[in-house]
Design an enzyme around this catalytic site. Structure first.
Site, PDB file in Angstrom:
ATOM      1  N   ASP A  44      -8.906  -6.714  12.986  1.00 25.33           N
ATOM      2  CA  ASP A  44      -9.570  -6.027  14.093  1.00 25.33           C
ATOM      3  C   ASP A  44      -8.705  -4.860  14.563  1.00 25.33           C
ATOM      4  O   ASP A  44      -7.487  -5.008  14.705  1.00 25.33           O
ATOM      5  CB  ASP A  44      -9.798  -7.020  15.244  1.00 25.33           C
ATOM      6  CG  ASP A  44     -10.802  -6.535  16.265  1.00 25.33           C
ATOM      7  OD1 ASP A  44     -10.760  -5.351  16.645  1.00 25.33           O
ATOM      8  OD2 ASP A  44     -11.630  -7.354  16.696  1.00 25.33           O
ATOM      9  N   ILE A  45      -9.323  -3.705  14.813  1.00 23.74           N
ATOM     10  CA  ILE A  45      -8.552  -2.545  15.287  1.00 23.74           C
ATOM     11  C   ILE A  45      -8.492  -2.475  16.816  1.00 23.74           C
ATOM     12  O   ILE A  45      -7.860  -1.580  17.369  1.00 23.74           O
ATOM     13  CB  ILE A  45      -9.067  -1.213  14.698  1.00 23.74           C
ATOM     14  CG1 ILE A  45     -10.527  -0.959  15.082  1.00 23.74           C
ATOM     15  CG2 ILE A  45      -8.883  -1.192  13.182  1.00 23.74           C
ATOM     16  CD1 ILE A  45     -11.015   0.448  14.764  1.00 23.74           C
ATOM     17  N   ASN A  49     -19.844 -15.146  18.891  1.00 19.05           N
ATOM     18  CA  ASN A  49     -20.719 -14.911  20.040  1.00 19.05           C
ATOM     19  C   ASN A  49     -22.108 -14.483  19.559  1.00 19.05           C
ATOM     20  O   ASN A  49     -22.230 -13.771  18.563  1.00 19.05           O
ATOM     21  CB  ASN A  49     -20.152 -13.799  20.928  1.00 19.05           C
ATOM     22  CG  ASN A  49     -18.762 -14.125  21.441  1.00 19.05           C
ATOM     23  OD1 ASN A  49     -18.474 -15.263  21.779  1.00 19.05           O
ATOM     24  ND2 ASN A  49     -17.901 -13.129  21.495  1.00 19.05           N
ATOM     25  N   GLN A  98     -21.194 -10.613  22.814  1.00 16.42           N
ATOM     26  CA  GLN A  98     -21.268 -10.035  21.465  1.00 16.42           C
ATOM     27  C   GLN A  98     -21.339  -8.521  21.615  1.00 16.42           C
ATOM     28  O   GLN A  98     -22.303  -7.982  22.150  1.00 16.42           O
ATOM     29  CB  GLN A  98     -22.487 -10.567  20.719  1.00 16.42           C
ATOM     30  CG  GLN A  98     -22.599 -10.049  19.298  1.00 16.42           C
ATOM     31  CD  GLN A  98     -23.836 -10.580  18.577  1.00 16.42           C
ATOM     32  OE1 GLN A  98     -24.753 -11.102  19.191  1.00 16.42           O
ATOM     33  NE2 GLN A  98     -23.845 -10.427  17.271  1.00 16.42           N
ATOM     34  N   HIS A 109     -20.567 -12.057  13.485  1.00 13.23           N
ATOM     35  CA  HIS A 109     -19.158 -11.964  13.082  1.00 13.23           C
ATOM     36  C   HIS A 109     -18.358 -13.067  13.754  1.00 13.23           C
ATOM     37  O   HIS A 109     -18.713 -13.537  14.828  1.00 13.23           O
ATOM     38  CB  HIS A 109     -18.562 -10.584  13.388  1.00 13.23           C
ATOM     39  CG  HIS A 109     -18.659 -10.147  14.810  1.00 13.23           C
ATOM     40  ND1 HIS A 109     -19.831  -9.724  15.399  1.00 13.23           N
ATOM     41  CD2 HIS A 109     -17.719 -10.052  15.780  1.00 13.23           C
ATOM     42  CE1 HIS A 109     -19.597  -9.375  16.659  1.00 13.23           C
ATOM     43  NE2 HIS A 109     -18.323  -9.585  16.925  1.00 13.23           N
ATOM     44  N   PHE A 110     -17.318 -13.482  13.088  1.00 12.28           N
ATOM     45  CA  PHE A 110     -16.429 -14.530  13.569  1.00 12.28           C
ATOM     46  C   PHE A 110     -15.045 -13.928  13.769  1.00 12.28           C
ATOM     47  O   PHE A 110     -14.568 -13.172  12.931  1.00 12.28           O
ATOM     48  CB  PHE A 110     -16.336 -15.671  12.547  1.00 12.28           C
ATOM     49  CG  PHE A 110     -17.603 -16.468  12.423  1.00 12.28           C
ATOM     50  CD1 PHE A 110     -17.671 -17.758  12.932  1.00 12.28           C
ATOM     51  CD2 PHE A 110     -18.723 -15.950  11.793  1.00 12.28           C
ATOM     52  CE1 PHE A 110     -18.837 -18.508  12.822  1.00 12.28           C
ATOM     53  CE2 PHE A 110     -19.892 -16.684  11.671  1.00 12.28           C
ATOM     54  CZ  PHE A 110     -19.953 -17.965  12.187  1.00 12.28           C
ATOM     55  N   HIS A 111     -14.411 -14.272  14.873  1.00 14.54           N
ATOM     56  CA  HIS A 111     -13.061 -13.824  15.176  1.00 14.54           C
ATOM     57  C   HIS A 111     -12.075 -14.947  14.859  1.00 14.54           C
ATOM     58  O   HIS A 111     -12.367 -16.116  15.117  1.00 14.54           O
ATOM     59  CB  HIS A 111     -12.908 -13.518  16.675  1.00 14.54           C
ATOM     60  CG  HIS A 111     -13.776 -12.428  17.181  1.00 14.54           C
ATOM     61  ND1 HIS A 111     -13.312 -11.149  17.384  1.00 14.54           N
ATOM     62  CD2 HIS A 111     -15.083 -12.413  17.550  1.00 14.54           C
ATOM     63  CE1 HIS A 111     -14.290 -10.396  17.866  1.00 14.54           C
ATOM     64  NE2 HIS A 111     -15.381 -11.149  17.973  1.00 14.54           N
TER      65      HIS A 111
END
Length: 167
Positions: free
Chosen positions: A64-65, A116, A123, A129-131
């Protein structure tokens, strides 16, 4: 060449097939379910650069940026759907093995795996997407406030029966 540290298994007919989680080949022709305007679909297609970690036929992961902690990573299916319940099941099969692989490779001791669905659920990008978020201390990483509802067993049982009936 990247080496996998675990493999994924699936059944094809009556045979158990083993395959590594790292792939070097892209099979974009099978991913016609991407959206032209979605930032994550553009990352999958290589139109936007990313710090790619693991890619399979069904998933793509990257750092993630805008991280909540160092090494905060995302895993996205190669199928554009806003909500997890809209995603075909076969696009979910690699996600937790990839999350595990990232957590181990990043040497996260304590971490969150978060997904989310919808703006009210925080979200930010309307693509599933999964973190994977490291939680190295109380102030870094994901912060949650858990506020249990005041309820009773009859209400819980009623909701349980409704969910169970719909499964």
């Amino acid at each position: 060449m990247l080496k996998p540290f675990l493999s994924s298994s699936f059944v094809s007919g009556t045979r158990l097939i083993q395959r590594p989680l790292y792939y070097t080949k892209r099979t974009m022709s099978t991913h016609s379910h991407l959206d032209d305007d979605c930032i994550f679909c553009k990352i999958i297609r290589g139109e936007i650069p990313s710090f790619k970690l693991v890619e399979t036929d069904k998933c793509y992961s990257f750092v993630d940026i805008e991280p909540l902690s160092e090494g905060h990573s995302l895993i996205i299916p190669k199928y554009h759907a806003e909500f997890m319940h809209q995603l075909p099941d076969d696009y979910l099969t690699d996600i937790l093995p990839i999350a595990k692989q990232i957590a181990k490779a990043a040497k996260f001791e304590q971490y969150n795996v978060l997904q989310n669905n919808g703006r009210l659920a925080n979200q930010a990008v309307p693509h599933v997407h999964f973190h994977v978020i490291d939680k190295p201390n109380t102030s870094t990483g994901l912060g949650l406030t858990w506020k249990p509802l005041k309820t009773d067993m009859d209400s819980i049982k009623t909701r349980y029966e409704e969910i169970k009936r719909n499964l």
